[in-house]
Structure formats: structure tokens, C-alpha cells
Design a protein around this motif. Structure first.
Motif, PDB file in Angstrom:
ATOM      1  N   PRO A 155     -14.097  30.727  16.539  1.00 49.73           N
ATOM      2  CA  PRO A 155     -14.083  31.408  14.966  1.00 49.73           C
ATOM      3  C   PRO A 155     -14.072  30.006  13.880  1.00 49.73           C
ATOM      4  O   PRO A 155     -14.323  30.505  12.582  1.00 49.73           O
ATOM      5  N   GLN A 156     -14.980  29.082  14.766  1.00 46.96           N
ATOM      6  CA  GLN A 156     -15.590  27.505  14.371  1.00 46.96           C
ATOM      7  C   GLN A 156     -16.982  27.537  14.507  1.00 46.96           C
ATOM      8  O   GLN A 156     -17.610  26.685  13.572  1.00 46.96           O
ATOM      9  N   ILE A 157     -17.309  28.412  14.986  1.00 42.86           N
ATOM     10  CA  ILE A 157     -19.366  28.186  15.178  1.00 42.86           C
ATOM     11  C   ILE A 157     -19.906  28.430  13.569  1.00 42.86           C
ATOM     12  O   ILE A 157     -20.451  27.637  13.291  1.00 42.86           O
ATOM     13  N   ALA A 158     -19.810  29.619  12.703  1.00 43.30           N
ATOM     14  CA  ALA A 158     -20.103  29.815  11.414  1.00 43.30           C
ATOM     15  C   ALA A 158     -19.581  29.291  10.675  1.00 43.30           C
ATOM     16  O   ALA A 158     -18.185  30.233  10.637  1.00 43.30           O
ATOM     17  N   GLU A 159     -20.468  28.675  10.130  1.00 40.92           N
ATOM     18  CA  GLU A 159     -19.384  28.508   8.352  1.00 40.92           C
ATOM     19  C   GLU A 159     -20.615  28.219   7.213  1.00 40.92           C
ATOM     20  O   GLU A 159     -22.017  28.838   7.493  1.00 40.92           O
ATOM     21  N   GLU A 160     -20.418  29.202   6.278  1.00 41.03           N
ATOM     22  CA  GLU A 160     -21.189  29.183   5.243  1.00 41.03           C
ATOM     23  C   GLU A 160     -21.198  28.120   4.398  1.00 41.03           C
ATOM     24  O   GLU A 160     -20.033  27.499   3.792  1.00 41.03           O
ATOM     25  N   MET A 161     -22.348  27.954   3.832  1.00 41.01           N
ATOM     26  CA  MET A 161     -22.034  26.855   3.139  1.00 41.01           C
ATOM     27  C   MET A 161     -23.726  26.604   1.740  1.00 41.01           C
ATOM     28  O   MET A 161     -24.223  26.983   2.199  1.00 41.01           O
ATOM     29  N   HIS A 162     -23.696  25.753   0.561  1.00 41.57           N
ATOM     30  CA  HIS A 162     -23.805  26.252  -0.063  1.00 41.57           C
ATOM     31  C   HIS A 162     -24.626  24.793  -0.247  1.00 41.57           C
ATOM     32  O   HIS A 162     -24.001  24.152  -0.171  1.00 41.57           O
ATOM     33  N   SER A 163     -26.457  24.712  -0.381  1.00 48.19           N
ATOM     34  CA  SER A 163     -26.968  23.622  -0.698  1.00 48.19           C
ATOM     35  C   SER A 163     -26.693  23.026  -1.811  1.00 48.19           C
ATOM     36  O   SER A 163     -26.584  23.496  -2.566  1.00 48.19           O
ATOM     37  N   PRO A 164     -26.529  21.278  -1.765  1.00 47.18           N
ATOM     38  CA  PRO A 164     -26.338  20.779  -2.982  1.00 47.18           C
ATOM     39  C   PRO A 164     -27.967  20.767  -3.452  1.00 47.18           C
ATOM     40  O   PRO A 164     -28.803  21.474  -3.125  1.00 47.18           O
ATOM     41  N   ASP A 165     -27.758  20.541  -4.931  1.00 41.76           N
ATOM     42  CA  ASP A 165     -29.396  20.770  -6.537  1.00 41.76           C
ATOM     43  C   ASP A 165     -30.166  19.285  -5.794  1.00 41.76           C
ATOM     44  O   ASP A 165     -31.008  19.522  -5.997  1.00 41.76           O
ATOM     45  N   TYR A 166     -29.937  18.659  -4.625  1.00 42.29           N
ATOM     46  CA  TYR A 166     -30.649  17.033  -4.317  1.00 42.29           C
ATOM     47  C   TYR A 166     -31.043  16.571  -6.257  1.00 42.29           C
ATOM     48  O   TYR A 166     -32.199  15.556  -5.992  1.00 42.29           O
ATOM     49  N   ALA A 167     -30.818  17.265  -7.306  1.00 41.63           N
ATOM     50  CA  ALA A 167     -31.120  16.146  -8.780  1.00 41.63           C
ATOM     51  C   ALA A 167     -31.179  14.816  -8.649  1.00 41.63           C
ATOM     52  O   ALA A 167     -32.077  13.642  -9.176  1.00 41.63           O
ATOM     53  N   HIS A 168     -30.147  14.105  -7.408  1.00 40.13           N
ATOM     54  CA  HIS A 168     -30.701  12.625  -7.117  1.00 40.13           C
ATOM     55  C   HIS A 168     -31.761  12.622  -6.530  1.00 40.13           C
ATOM     56  O   HIS A 168     -32.194  10.576  -6.842  1.00 40.13           O
ATOM     57  N   LEU A 169     -32.624  13.213  -5.853  1.00 42.14           N
ATOM     58  CA  LEU A 169     -33.848  12.387  -5.707  1.00 42.14           C
ATOM     59  C   LEU A 169     -35.054  12.439  -6.583  1.00 42.14           C
ATOM     60  O   LEU A 169     -35.522  11.533  -6.728  1.00 42.14           O
ATOM     61  N   LEU A 170     -34.473  12.980  -8.119  1.00 42.95           N
ATOM     62  CA  LEU A 170     -35.173  12.220  -9.330  1.00 42.95           C
ATOM     63  C   LEU A 170     -34.905  12.132 -10.212  1.00 42.95           C
ATOM     64  O   LEU A 170     -33.773  11.290 -10.703  1.00 42.95           O
ATOM     65  N   PRO A 171     -35.818  11.700 -10.719  1.00 41.27           N
ATOM     66  CA  PRO A 171     -35.031  10.573 -12.377  1.00 41.27           C
ATOM     67  C   PRO A 171     -34.670  11.274 -13.658  1.00 41.27           C
ATOM     68  O   PRO A 171     -35.087  13.148 -13.227  1.00 41.27           O
ATOM     69  N   GLU A 172     -34.472  10.491 -13.827  1.00 45.71           N
ATOM     70  CA  GLU A 172     -33.176  11.345 -14.527  1.00 45.71           C
ATOM     71  C   GLU A 172     -33.403  11.959 -15.665  1.00 45.71           C
ATOM     72  O   GLU A 172     -32.757  13.040 -15.342  1.00 45.71           O
TER      73      GLU A 172
END
Ligand SMILES: NC(=O)c1ccc[n+]([C@@H]2O[C@H](COP(=O)([O-])OP(=O)(O)OC[C@H]3O[C@@H](n4cnc5c(N)ncnc54)[C@H](O)[C@@H]3O)[C@@H](O)[C@H]2O)c1
Length: 386
Positions: free
Chosen positions: A273-290
Motif C-alpha cells: 500500500p505504500q509503494i505509490a504516492e501522489e505528489m505535487h511538485s513545488p514551484d522552484y521559485a527559490h531558484l530565481l531572483p526575487e
């Protein structure tokens, strides 16, 4: 070039999306815009308060203050305009695909080598949040050893104008080829493609291309990996799906079947039951200038001052637009190669061009040309130094 790089955007449909991002990037000056119809040119120029406006691309290239062009014109113009810009001494960012022939790709790679200018193909999927999430898992070692990659790009383009009717599916394949090569920074060595199904006779006539679906296997160079990509454009009931899937020894990640749903992450050696998990990706805004971080979640329409716009297309492509701008501008500012650079863009684009040729010849193996391979370029440079 001063501290800020003077950018000119050419083509103001999709292209207009990028204006407010360049306007806020700390190393860019959104200097000029260009498109043939002066009414819309002025509408966009007035809206974004851009004074330098050109209806003629050749005149734009004569402007000595333009450092770089970002081309967003129709597909048949990409290579011609990129070549002209490099010959005029301008750096180039160009929307996908790089070109429609192998020879045009070769010319662009050679011009970049001769001039030392920068070329970047603005492939959206390799900067989409879903891709960045998988890349992070890969770089952290969480996927384990990569075993296989798979991607698709299906879109029903019935009724689209101009050069679209009957377009061979693999001629616009960068959205699926890009991510499978980009994850491990791999290179395609050879491809084999099968056509499947048949589109209507009137559509076939445009490019003498009969297939409803083109399905390609890509063998990676100096690697045990291969990938599978497939595309459809007409007479196939799949309105829209971009997808990318990676299979590792520890974890695998699959793109959802329906747009907007979460990714599925599968982890090895767990209770069922723990093999598959649903995940939303973060937005990765921290990689960019503010100042441009907000564009990972908001398009031009959502910025307070541009909510009324009707002429901008408004799709964010997984929040990729500010990452593309940042990669191009920061590569120019730091005098480093962007990803994908000219050679990498040519490798990605030529996979699609050669895959279609392969399909037309019953799946014949087609080798990627040497100018798209890193080791050949490195050897050429070493020879020049001797
Ligand atoms: N996800 C992605 O990467 C993505 C998404 C959308 C569009 N695109 C690409 O962007 C490009 C443009 O798409 P679009 O939907 O905005 O098309 P469009 O036809 O709506 O707009 C094209 C623009 O180019 C201008 N133009 C055409 N010829 C020109 C010339 N010779 N000189 C100057 N300007 C010229 C037109 O005036 C118009 O503003 C296409 O190549 C498309 O494939 C990529």
C-alpha cells in the motif's frame, strides 16, 4: 554589453508572455519588440511601455543597442531568423524547435562556434516544475540508477492555421525529446521511429506525411540508456498531454494521465500500500531572483497591472517561463553556456527530424550527425589549439 543585457523580443503572440519577466530581471533591459503588424506592435508597446518598436526584423538587427534577440515567430522562421541574428552579432534565444532541417541546425551550431555568441533553445518542459522535481530527486540520488525514460506530447491541432495542418508529429518533438535527454544531460546517438495509423488524405498532402502517431526509440551515446517518445497531432482522440516519466532502481516518477493531477512516485521495496504516492511538485521559485519569482505561479494575466490583457496567450507551461529567462540572461551575464546550448539544442531537434525520416523508411536506424555531439566539438576545439 553593460551590466544589463538589452533584449529584443520578436513575435508577440506567445512572445509577449516574456516581456514582463525580462522587465523585472535584474540583469536584463527589455529594450525592443518586433512583429510585422504595427497595430498589435503598438498595442503591446503601449501596454508594456516599450519605446523601441520594429515591424521589420532586418531593421531590428541593424540596431547596435540590441544585445540579444528572443525569437517567438512561426516555426518555419526560427532557423532563418536565428542565423541572421548570429551573423549580425546578436545572441539568440529561440522558441522550439531550433529548425526544421538538419542542415539549418548545423549552420547555427557552426555560427555559434565561429562567433562565440550564445544560442539557447527555449524548451519549456526542461524548466517545468514537474521536470525540476524529478531532476532534484535524480541529483539527490533518490531515484537510484536510472533505467529508462519515456515521454509523450500529444495535441489535437485540427483546424490550426498556416504551417500546422499535416505537420509530421516528430517535427515538433522537443517537448518530449528535451526532458528524456536533459535529465542525465545525455546525448542521442541514434534513433528508430515507427509510424502508426493514418491521418486524412487532405492533411497528408501538406508534408507527404501519413502517420497519426510517430513513436521513437532513442539510444543514448556512451550510456546503457534508451528512451521512448511518442507524438500525435491529428485524428487521434487526445486533446493535450505533455508527459515525462523516469524509471530508477530506487524510485520511479510518472506524469499524471490528466493535466493538473499530481505526479505518482513509486518507491521500491516497500509494503504494497505504500509503494505509490501522489505528489505535487513545488514551484522552484527559490531558484530565481526575487523580482521574477511570482511568474512561476502567475502568468501575465495575473499580475495586477495586466489583468485586462487580451492579446497575450497566458499559459505558464509548468512555471517554466521565468526559469528560461533566468537561464538565458544569467548565462550571458556570467559568460557561460546555457542549457540547452546550440549543440544540445541541435541534438534534441535533430532527434525529431531524423525520427520522421526513419518512420518514412519503415523504422530505419538514423545516426545523429557529429556536429550535435559534445566529444566532436571538444575534439575540434583541441585541434584548433594545437
Ligand atoms: N511551450 C512552448 O514552447 C510554446 C508554446 C506556444 C508557442 N510556441 C512557439 O512560439 C512560436 C509562436 O507561436 P504563437 O502561437 O505565438 O504564434 P502566432 O502566430 O500567434 O504569433 C507569431 C508572432 O510572430 C510574428 N511574426 C511572424 N513573422 C514575423 C517576422 N518575419 N518578423 C517579425 N515578426 C513576425 C507575428 O506577427 C506574431 O506576433 C511558434 O513557433 C510556436 O511553436 C512554443
Amino acid at each position: 554589453m553593460g551590466n544589463k543585457i538589452n533584449i529584443a523580443i520578436v513575435g508577440l503572440g506567445f512572445g509577449a508572455e516574456f516581456i514582463p519577466i525580462y522587465q523585472r530581471h535584474p540583469n536584463a533591459n527589455m529594450y525592443a519588440i518586433c512583429q510585422r503588424n504595427s497595430e498589435k506592435l503598438n498595442q503591446v508597446g503601449d501596454e508594456f511601455k516599450i519605446e523601441k518598436r520594429y515591424t521589420d526584423y532586418d531593421q531590428l538587427l541593424k540596431d547596435p543597442d540590441v544585445d540579444a534577440v528572443h525569437i517567438n515567430t512561426p516555426i518555419p522562421d526560427h532557423a532563418i531568423q536565428s542565423i541572421k541574428a548570429l551573423k549580425a552579432g546578436k545572441h539568440v534565444a529561440c522558441t522550439v524547435p531550433m529548425a526544421t532541417t538538419v542542415d539549418e541546425c548545423r549552420q547555427i551550431v557552426e555560427l555559434v562556434e565561429e562567433t562565440g555568441l550564445t544560442y539557447m533553445m527555449m524548451e519549456t518542459v526542461v524548466y517545468a516544475r514537474e521536470f525540476l522535481f524529478m531532476k532534484e530527486l535524480y541529483e539527490n540520488g533518490e531515484l537510484g540508477k536510472i533505467q529508462f525514460l519515456k515521454a509523450s506530447h500529444q495535441q489535437d491541432m485540427d483546424g490550426w492555421p498556416n504551417y500546422w495542418p499535416g505537420l509530421p508529429p516528430m517535427h515538433y518533438a522537443t517537448h518530449c525529446v528535451g526532458p528524456v535527454l536533459a535529465l542525465t544531460k545525455g546525448e542521442a546517438e541514434y534513433v528508430s521511429c515507427f509510424g502508426s495509423g493514418t491521418i486524412r488524405k487532405e492533411l497528408q498532402a501538406h508534408y507527404n506525411s501519413p502517420f497519426a502517431v510517430e513513436s521513437t526509440h532513442i539510444k543514448f551515446r556512451n550510456s546503457d540508456l534508451s528512451a521512448h517518445v511518442y507524438r500525435s497531432l491529428f485524428d487521434t482522440a487526445r486533446q493535450y498531454r505533455e508527459s515525462f516519466e523516469v524509471y530508477g532502481s530506487k524510485k520511479s516518477v510518472e506524469w499524471p494521465l490528466v493535466e493538473g493531477k499530481p505526479l505518482i512516485v513509486h518507491t521500491a521495496k516497500r509494503p504494497e500500500p505504500q509503494i505509490a504516492e501522489e505528489m505535487h511538485s513545488p514551484d522552484y521559485a527559490h531558484l530565481l531572483p526575487e523580482p521574477i519569482q511570482r511568474f512561476t505561479t502567475k502568468g501575465v494575466y495575473d499580475t495586477d497591472e495586466h489583468q485586462h490583457l487580451s492579446f497575450v496567450q497566458g499559459a505558464g507551461h509548468g512555471g517554466s517561463h521565468p526559469h528560461l529567462v533566468h537561464e538565458f540572461v544569467s548565462a550571458l551575464a556570467a559568460k557561460r553556456e546555457p542549457f540547452p546550448n546550440a549543440r544540445q539544442s541541435a541534438n534534441i531537434t535533430c532527434v525529431g527530424i531524423l525520427a520522421h525520416e526513419s518512420a518514412m523508411q519503415g523504422g530505419k536506424q538514423m545516426n545523429l550527425p557529429e556536429f550535435t555531439l559534445e566529444h566532436v566539438q571538444a575534439e575540434n576545439k583541441a585541434r584548433e589549439l594545437v
